[in-house]
Motif scaffolding. Structure first.
Motif, PDB file in Angstrom:
ATOM      1  N   VAL A  48       0.848  -1.204   0.000  1.00  0.00           N
ATOM      2  CA  VAL A  48       0.000   0.000   0.000  1.00  0.00           C
ATOM      3  C   VAL A  48       0.883   1.254   0.000  1.00  0.00           C
ATOM      4  O   VAL A  48       0.609   2.204  -0.733  1.00  0.00           O
ATOM      5  N   GLU A  49       1.950   1.247   0.777  1.00  0.00           N
ATOM      6  CA  GLU A  49       2.879   2.386   0.784  1.00  0.00           C
ATOM      7  C   GLU A  49       3.516   2.569  -0.594  1.00  0.00           C
ATOM      8  O   GLU A  49       3.665   3.700  -1.065  1.00  0.00           O
ATOM      9  N   SER A  50       3.859   1.482  -1.271  1.00  0.00           N
ATOM     10  CA  SER A  50       4.415   1.568  -2.622  1.00  0.00           C
ATOM     11  C   SER A  50       3.412   2.203  -3.581  1.00  0.00           C
ATOM     12  O   SER A  50       3.774   3.047  -4.403  1.00  0.00           O
ATOM     13  N   LEU A  51       2.146   1.796  -3.461  1.00  0.00           N
ATOM     14  CA  LEU A  51       1.099   2.401  -4.284  1.00  0.00           C
ATOM     15  C   LEU A  51       0.951   3.889  -3.968  1.00  0.00           C
ATOM     16  O   LEU A  51       0.765   4.710  -4.871  1.00  0.00           O
ATOM     17  N   ALA A  52       1.056   4.243  -2.691  1.00  0.00           N
ATOM     18  CA  ALA A  52       0.961   5.656  -2.297  1.00  0.00           C
ATOM     19  C   ALA A  52       2.125   6.457  -2.874  1.00  0.00           C
ATOM     20  O   ALA A  52       1.944   7.604  -3.308  1.00  0.00           O
ATOM     21  N   GLN A  53       3.323   5.873  -2.914  1.00  0.00           N
ATOM     22  CA  GLN A  53       4.462   6.568  -3.507  1.00  0.00           C
ATOM     23  C   GLN A  53       4.256   6.764  -5.006  1.00  0.00           C
ATOM     24  O   GLN A  53       4.544   7.839  -5.550  1.00  0.00           O
ATOM     25  N   ALA A  54       3.748   5.740  -5.683  1.00  0.00           N
ATOM     26  CA  ALA A  54       3.455   5.889  -7.117  1.00  0.00           C
ATOM     27  C   ALA A  54       2.392   6.964  -7.328  1.00  0.00           C
ATOM     28  O   ALA A  54       2.496   7.782  -8.246  1.00  0.00           O
ATOM     29  N   ALA A  55       1.368   6.967  -6.466  1.00  0.00           N
ATOM     30  CA  ALA A  55       0.314   7.992  -6.556  1.00  0.00           C
ATOM     31  C   ALA A  55       0.902   9.387  -6.353  1.00  0.00           C
ATOM     32  O   ALA A  55       0.524  10.335  -7.050  1.00  0.00           O
ATOM     33  N   SER A  56       1.832   9.519  -5.431  1.00  0.00           N
ATOM     34  CA  SER A  56       2.474  10.822  -5.196  1.00  0.00           C
ATOM     35  C   SER A  56       3.185  11.325  -6.440  1.00  0.00           C
ATOM     36  O   SER A  56       3.125  12.506  -6.773  1.00  0.00           O
ATOM     37  N   ALA A  63       4.147  -4.327 -10.439  1.00  0.00           N
ATOM     38  CA  ALA A  63       3.716  -3.190 -11.253  1.00  0.00           C
ATOM     39  C   ALA A  63       2.680  -2.428 -10.435  1.00  0.00           C
ATOM     40  O   ALA A  63       1.687  -2.998  -9.984  1.00  0.00           O
ATOM     41  N   LEU A  64       2.939  -1.157 -10.217  1.00  0.00           N
ATOM     42  CA  LEU A  64       2.083  -0.298  -9.406  1.00  0.00           C
ATOM     43  C   LEU A  64       1.307   0.610 -10.351  1.00  0.00           C
ATOM     44  O   LEU A  64       1.879   1.527 -10.934  1.00  0.00           O
ATOM     45  N   LYS A  65       0.026   0.313 -10.517  1.00  0.00           N
ATOM     46  CA  LYS A  65      -0.806   1.025 -11.491  1.00  0.00           C
ATOM     47  C   LYS A  65      -1.780   1.934 -10.747  1.00  0.00           C
ATOM     48  O   LYS A  65      -2.569   1.469  -9.931  1.00  0.00           O
ATOM     49  N   VAL A  66      -1.706   3.221 -11.059  1.00  0.00           N
ATOM     50  CA  VAL A  66      -2.523   4.224 -10.365  1.00  0.00           C
ATOM     51  C   VAL A  66      -3.224   5.087 -11.400  1.00  0.00           C
ATOM     52  O   VAL A  66      -2.596   5.555 -12.353  1.00  0.00           O
TER      53      VAL A  66
END
Length: 147
Positions: free
Chosen positions: A62-70, A105-108
């Motif tokens: 979840v933190e990785s997804l938040a970093q990608a979102a940032s 793969a972090l998809k946002v």
């Protein structure tokens, strides 16, 4: 647009040991991003989460997804030279484990945006398997380090 790990560090404040970005493979500012995280057995959290199983903790996904979102948010023209903060996690589904040796793969995708707030839709994917699916609320504020 693609970004290296070094270029990402010019956008977000996260650094080792809480920096989970190996690169950005696709970026459409204000719309969507795909970033990658290579999960390796030598990361302390992989063996410490469930000893002997070499699993990435769900909270760090979840933190990785938040970093990608940032990165997505801060590359948007309206939010350049600002700081993005995680405001909440209204939805989260944990579907499959992410193991050492996997490339995550972090998809946002930007879902809603209004003034300095918004919601992004996220998926963490290994091969074609969705491992985590969530929505993240964000808040953007001035970057006090920029003068």
């Amino acid at each position: 647009m693609q970004l290296t790990s070094q270029e990402i560090q010019t956008l977000i404040p996260n650094r080792f040991p809480i920096f989970y970005m190996d690169g950005v493979t696709e970026l459409t500012p204000g719309e969507s991003i795909t970033a990658i995280k290579n999960v390796t057995a030598d990361e302390s959290f992989v063996n410490g989460y469930r000893p002997g199983e070499f699993i990435m903790p769900s909270a760090l996904i979840v933190e990785s997804l938040a970093q990608a979102a940032s990165i997505l948010i801060l590359k948007s023209p309206a939010f350049q030279h600002k700081t993005a903060y995680l405001g909440g996690i209204p939805k989260a589904e944990f579907l499959k484990d992410v193991k050492a040796g996997n490339q995550l793969a972090l998809k946002v995708t930007m879902k809603k945006q209004r003034d300095n707030m918004g919601i992004v839709s996220c998926e963490a994917v290994v091969a074609d398997d969705v491992c985590v699916r969530d929505e993240l609320m964000f808040i953007v504020a001035p970057d006090d380090t920029q003068e």
